[in-house]
Write a protein that holds these residues in place. Structure first.
Motif, PDB file in Angstrom:
ATOM      1  N   ASP A  64      -9.015 103.981 130.604  1.00 26.87           N
ATOM      2  CA  ASP A  64      -7.805 104.362 129.873  1.00 26.87           C
ATOM      3  C   ASP A  64      -6.633 103.464 130.247  1.00 26.87           C
ATOM      4  N   SER A  65      -6.461 103.201 131.518  1.00 23.10           N
ATOM      5  CA  SER A  65      -5.386 102.307 131.952  1.00 23.10           C
ATOM      6  C   SER A  65      -5.758 101.733 133.307  1.00 23.10           C
ATOM      7  N   VAL A  67      -3.659  99.353 136.370  1.00 22.95           N
ATOM      8  CA  VAL A  67      -2.412  98.737 136.829  1.00 22.95           C
ATOM      9  C   VAL A  67      -2.687  98.074 138.169  1.00 22.95           C
ATOM     10  N   GLU A 118       4.895 106.185 134.330  1.00 22.49           N
ATOM     11  CA  GLU A 118       4.530 105.108 133.414  1.00 22.49           C
ATOM     12  C   GLU A 118       5.801 104.563 132.782  1.00 22.49           C
ATOM     13  N   SER A 218       2.961 110.198 131.465  1.00 21.96           N
ATOM     14  CA  SER A 218       2.342 109.699 130.235  1.00 21.96           C
ATOM     15  C   SER A 218       2.551 110.663 129.076  1.00 21.96           C
ATOM     16  N   ARG A 238       3.405  99.505 127.120  1.00 25.46           N
ATOM     17  CA  ARG A 238       3.302 100.503 128.178  1.00 25.46           C
ATOM     18  C   ARG A 238       2.643  99.868 129.400  1.00 25.46           C
ATOM     19  N   SER A 239       3.169 100.189 130.568  1.00 28.37           N
ATOM     20  CA  SER A 239       2.680  99.565 131.795  1.00 28.37           C
ATOM     21  C   SER A 239       1.369 100.161 132.261  1.00 28.37           C
ATOM     22  N   GLY A 240       1.035 101.374 131.846  1.00 23.36           N
ATOM     23  CA  GLY A 240      -0.113 102.062 132.405  1.00 23.36           C
ATOM     24  C   GLY A 240       0.327 103.014 133.501  1.00 23.36           C
ATOM     25  N   ARG A 241      -0.561 103.912 133.857  1.00 24.08           N
ATOM     26  CA  ARG A 241      -0.210 104.961 134.804  1.00 24.08           C
ATOM     27  C   ARG A 241      -0.269 104.456 136.237  1.00 24.08           C
TER      28      ARG A 241
END
Length: 277
Positions: A64-65, A67, A118, A218, A238-241
């Motif tokens: 999903d994400s 970082v 996020e 989020s 979006r940077s991601g979580r």
């Protein structure tokens, strides 16, 4: 008799209403796929990111994400992975990540108390969602477009704006610069009020658009994007979580429990003088 009849009827209708609520309310489908948040501490070496994400991809999971950022320790990076899957399979993938020589530790924050944030950068139009930007570089492409098509659209847009100069005054009144400035300022005020409600801030303002920055969970980011959609979203990133444990103790290392010193024992007793049992 009439009072008893009405009371029994009221009790029956109440029971029917409760049973209808119980049996007709849709229940949530139980699934074994849960969301897992993994913090992976690794050395800064080329190719380690590909190997780490490849372990998840080999098991058929779509991340999903992800970082990756530096930590306070030189040469050490933190990678936060958010993936949905079965508990047993994710734990196997976690063990495979720990087996990599460049990985120091992998911490599962799925069931821990964490602080999640996020960052969102969103570009909103201040002239309305129907306003067409003069360049396709100002917004996210909605579909793959060849460079020739982009240049052709820009030429057609410029030619159309030049041809509109000679039309009727009523049609060109909305295209006057001062009218656009007034309309842009009015919409910008609405965007500022909306941003203040979500704890966001406007970081850049232009003649046709503005950029809003939001740092939140989020779910809050998703809600802000849905509410801001009527203004016209030109671009969003979006940077991601990112997740961090709330406990003061460092979650990376578990200190071993201190062993209690054994009491000094004397010599073993002589059992030869005891009577037979």
């Amino acid at each position: 008799m009439a009072v008893r009849y009405h009371s029994r009827r009221a009790e029956k209708s109440t029971a029917d209403a409760v049973s209808n609520i119980i049996y007709k309310t849709p229940t949530a489908q139980k699934t074994s796929h849960h969301e897992h948040v993994l913090n992976c501490f690794m050395q800064d070496e080329p190719g380690i990111l590909t190997r780490a994400t490849g372990i998840m991809a080999a098991r058929g999971y779509n991340i999903d994400s992800v970082v990756v950022s530096r930590t306070e320790i030189p040469g050490l990076s933190r990678m936060t992975i958010v993936v949905k899957g079965e508990q047993a399979v994710v734990q196997q993938a976690r063990k495979q990540l720990e087996d990599l020589p460049q990985v120091w530790a992998v911490v599962d924050l799925s069931d821990a108390k964490v602080v999640e944030r996020e960052i969102l950068l969103i570009k909103l139009s201040t002239l309305g969602p129907d306003h067409m930007a003069c360049s396709d570089n100002m917004c996210t492409p909605r579909q793959p477009v060849a460079p020739q098509v982009v240049h052709q659209r820009e030429r057609e847009l410029i030619e159309g704006q030049q041809a509109a100069v000679g039309t009727e005054l009523d049609a060109t009144a909305t295209a006057l610069p001062h009218v656009q400035v007034v309309e842009s300022s009015r919409r910008l005020g609405y965007i500022r009020n909306l941003a203040n409600m979500f704890g966001a801030r406007v970081v850049d303002v232009g003649a046709e658009c503005c950029i809003v920055e939001l740092c939140a969970k989020s779910e809050r980011v998703d809600a802000f994007m849905k509410i801001a959609a009527p203004f016209g979203i030109l671009e969003a990133a979006r940077s991601g979580r990112m997740a961090m444990s709330r406990t003061a103790k460092l979650s990376l290392y578990d200190e071993p429990a201190a062993e209690e010193p054994e009491a000094d024992k004397g010599p073993a007793p002589d059992l030869s003088n005891l009577p037979p049992s």
